[in-house]
Design a protein around this motif. Structure first.
Motif, PDB file in Angstrom:
ATOM      1  N   LYS A   1     121.867   7.938  68.346  1.00  0.00           N
ATOM      2  CA  LYS A   1     121.167   8.749  67.355  1.00  0.00           C
ATOM      3  C   LYS A   1     119.927   8.021  66.849  1.00  0.00           C
ATOM      4  O   LYS A   1     118.858   8.615  66.688  1.00  0.00           O
ATOM      5  N   GLN A   2     120.075   6.721  66.598  1.00  0.00           N
ATOM      6  CA  GLN A   2     118.940   5.930  66.122  1.00  0.00           C
ATOM      7  C   GLN A   2     117.837   5.884  67.180  1.00  0.00           C
ATOM      8  O   GLN A   2     116.651   6.031  66.849  1.00  0.00           O
ATOM      9  N   LEU A   3     118.223   5.696  68.436  1.00  0.00           N
ATOM     10  CA  LEU A   3     117.237   5.631  69.509  1.00  0.00           C
ATOM     11  C   LEU A   3     116.516   6.963  69.685  1.00  0.00           C
ATOM     12  O   LEU A   3     115.303   6.991  69.942  1.00  0.00           O
ATOM     13  N   LEU A   4     117.245   8.055  69.538  1.00  0.00           N
ATOM     14  CA  LEU A   4     116.616   9.371  69.636  1.00  0.00           C
ATOM     15  C   LEU A   4     115.587   9.558  68.529  1.00  0.00           C
ATOM     16  O   LEU A   4     114.479  10.061  68.773  1.00  0.00           O
ATOM     17  N   GLU A   5     115.926   9.145  67.316  1.00  0.00           N
ATOM     18  CA  GLU A   5     114.977   9.258  66.203  1.00  0.00           C
ATOM     19  C   GLU A   5     113.742   8.394  66.450  1.00  0.00           C
ATOM     20  O   GLU A   5     112.619   8.808  66.157  1.00  0.00           O
ATOM     21  N   ILE A   6     113.946   7.199  66.974  1.00  0.00           N
ATOM     22  CA  ILE A   6     112.811   6.324  67.287  1.00  0.00           C
ATOM     23  C   ILE A   6     111.923   6.986  68.328  1.00  0.00           C
ATOM     24  O   ILE A   6     110.693   6.987  68.217  1.00  0.00           O
ATOM     25  N   ALA A   7     112.531   7.557  69.360  1.00  0.00           N
ATOM     26  CA  ALA A   7     111.756   8.212  70.416  1.00  0.00           C
ATOM     27  C   ALA A   7     110.974   9.400  69.862  1.00  0.00           C
ATOM     28  O   ALA A   7     109.782   9.566  70.166  1.00  0.00           O
ATOM     29  N   LYS A   8     111.614  10.229  69.046  1.00  0.00           N
ATOM     30  CA  LYS A   8     110.921  11.394  68.486  1.00  0.00           C
ATOM     31  C   LYS A   8     109.755  10.966  67.594  1.00  0.00           C
ATOM     32  O   LYS A   8     108.650  11.504  67.706  1.00  0.00           O
ATOM     33  N   THR A   9     110.010   9.993  66.737  1.00  0.00           N
ATOM     34  CA  THR A   9     108.947   9.520  65.854  1.00  0.00           C
ATOM     35  C   THR A   9     107.835   8.857  66.659  1.00  0.00           C
ATOM     36  O   THR A   9     106.650   9.019  66.343  1.00  0.00           O
ATOM     37  N   GLY A  10     108.218   8.131  67.705  1.00  0.00           N
ATOM     38  CA  GLY A  10     107.214   7.493  68.564  1.00  0.00           C
ATOM     39  C   GLY A  10     106.304   8.504  69.233  1.00  0.00           C
ATOM     40  O   GLY A  10     105.079   8.300  69.310  1.00  0.00           O
TER      41      GLY A  10
ATOM     42  N   ALA B   1      99.026   3.443  72.279  1.00  0.00           N
ATOM     43  CA  ALA B   1      99.199   2.000  72.079  1.00  0.00           C
ATOM     44  C   ALA B   1      99.850   1.713  70.728  1.00  0.00           C
ATOM     45  O   ALA B   1     100.783   0.899  70.637  1.00  0.00           O
ATOM     46  N   THR B   2      99.388   2.390  69.686  1.00  0.00           N
ATOM     47  CA  THR B   2      99.958   2.197  68.348  1.00  0.00           C
ATOM     48  C   THR B   2     101.420   2.630  68.332  1.00  0.00           C
ATOM     49  O   THR B   2     102.278   1.949  67.758  1.00  0.00           O
ATOM     50  N   ALA B   3     101.706   3.755  68.964  1.00  0.00           N
ATOM     51  CA  ALA B   3     103.075   4.255  69.017  1.00  0.00           C
ATOM     52  C   ALA B   3     103.976   3.303  69.791  1.00  0.00           C
ATOM     53  O   ALA B   3     105.115   3.042  69.391  1.00  0.00           O
ATOM     54  N   THR B   4     103.474   2.755  70.874  1.00  0.00           N
ATOM     55  CA  THR B   4     104.263   1.823  71.686  1.00  0.00           C
ATOM     56  C   THR B   4     104.597   0.563  70.890  1.00  0.00           C
ATOM     57  O   THR B   4     105.727   0.075  70.939  1.00  0.00           O
ATOM     58  N   ILE B   5     103.635   0.063  70.147  1.00  0.00           N
ATOM     59  CA  ILE B   5     103.874  -1.121  69.310  1.00  0.00           C
ATOM     60  C   ILE B   5     104.959  -0.813  68.279  1.00  0.00           C
ATOM     61  O   ILE B   5     105.892  -1.596  68.080  1.00  0.00           O
ATOM     62  N   TRP B   6     104.865   0.352  67.625  1.00  0.00           N
ATOM     63  CA  TRP B   6     105.854   0.734  66.622  1.00  0.00           C
ATOM     64  C   TRP B   6     107.242   0.879  67.240  1.00  0.00           C
ATOM     65  O   TRP B   6     108.231   0.394  66.685  1.00  0.00           O
ATOM     66  N   ILE B   7     107.314   1.534  68.383  1.00  0.00           N
ATOM     67  CA  ILE B   7     108.603   1.712  69.074  1.00  0.00           C
ATOM     68  C   ILE B   7     109.215   0.358  69.401  1.00  0.00           C
ATOM     69  O   ILE B   7     110.401   0.129  69.172  1.00  0.00           O
TER      70      ILE B   7
ATOM     71  N   GLN C   1     108.735  -2.475  67.936  1.00  0.00           N
ATOM     72  CA  GLN C   1     109.185  -3.113  66.696  1.00  0.00           C
ATOM     73  C   GLN C   1     110.532  -2.552  66.256  1.00  0.00           C
ATOM     74  O   GLN C   1     111.418  -3.295  65.832  1.00  0.00           O
ATOM     75  N   GLN C   2     110.689  -1.243  66.354  1.00  0.00           N
ATOM     76  CA  GLN C   2     111.947  -0.604  65.969  1.00  0.00           C
ATOM     77  C   GLN C   2     113.090  -1.035  66.881  1.00  0.00           C
ATOM     78  O   GLN C   2     114.208  -1.300  66.414  1.00  0.00           O
ATOM     79  N   LEU C   3     112.819  -1.103  68.167  1.00  0.00           N
ATOM     80  CA  LEU C   3     113.842  -1.526  69.113  1.00  0.00           C
ATOM     81  C   LEU C   3     114.258  -2.971  68.869  1.00  0.00           C
ATOM     82  O   LEU C   3     115.434  -3.307  68.940  1.00  0.00           O
ATOM     83  N   GLU C   4     113.273  -3.805  68.566  1.00  0.00           N
ATOM     84  CA  GLU C   4     113.571  -5.216  68.278  1.00  0.00           C
ATOM     85  C   GLU C   4     114.430  -5.335  67.028  1.00  0.00           C
ATOM     86  O   GLU C   4     115.372  -6.133  66.980  1.00  0.00           O
ATOM     87  N   ALA C   5     114.131  -4.519  66.017  1.00  0.00           N
ATOM     88  CA  ALA C   5     114.923  -4.541  64.782  1.00  0.00           C
ATOM     89  C   ALA C   5     116.369  -4.134  65.038  1.00  0.00           C
ATOM     90  O   ALA C   5     117.289  -4.622  64.382  1.00  0.00           O
ATOM     91  N   LEU C   6     116.597  -3.255  66.016  1.00  0.00           N
ATOM     92  CA  LEU C   6     117.950  -2.843  66.383  1.00  0.00           C
ATOM     93  C   LEU C   6     118.629  -3.819  67.355  1.00  0.00           C
ATOM     94  O   LEU C   6     119.804  -3.714  67.618  1.00  0.00           O
ATOM     95  N   GLY C   7     117.831  -4.737  67.882  1.00  0.00           N
ATOM     96  CA  GLY C   7     118.375  -5.685  68.849  1.00  0.00           C
ATOM     97  C   GLY C   7     118.502  -5.094  70.241  1.00  0.00           C
ATOM     98  O   GLY C   7     119.297  -5.552  71.046  1.00  0.00           O
TER      99      GLY C   7
END
Length: 78
Positions: free
Chosen positions: A41-50, A60-66, A68-74
């Motif tokens: 669910k978290q990954l889906l939200e990250i993808a949609k927001t990205g 490029a900005t979206a990729t950086i944000w994605i 960062q979010q993935l790194e925060a989730l490990g």
């Protein structure tokens, strides 16, 4: 018509309990499943927001944000 089986008959159905080690394995699998569902669910939200960010700003900005979010989730991409 309903119930097709009486409550008394239902309560008298014998149910075998598995060994403790088997119950622990089942418990671990259920917990892992719930964790995976929550992460999906978290990954889906990250993808949609990205995607929204890529549309609103740039890819490029979206990729950086994605990332960062993935790194925060490990989560590591392979």
């Amino acid at each position: 018509m309903y119930p097709a089986i009486s409550t008394e008959d239902l309560l008298n159905i014998p149910i075998a309990l598995p060994q403790e080690s088997t119950r622990q394995k089942i418990t671990e699998k259920v917990r892992a499943s719930r964790k995976a569902r929550e992460q999906s669910k978290q990954l889906l939200e990250i993808a949609k927001t990205g995607v929204e960010r890529a549309i609103e700003t740039d890819e490029a900005t979206a990729t950086i944000w994605i990332n960062q979010q993935l790194e925060a989730l490990g989560v590591k991409l392979t």
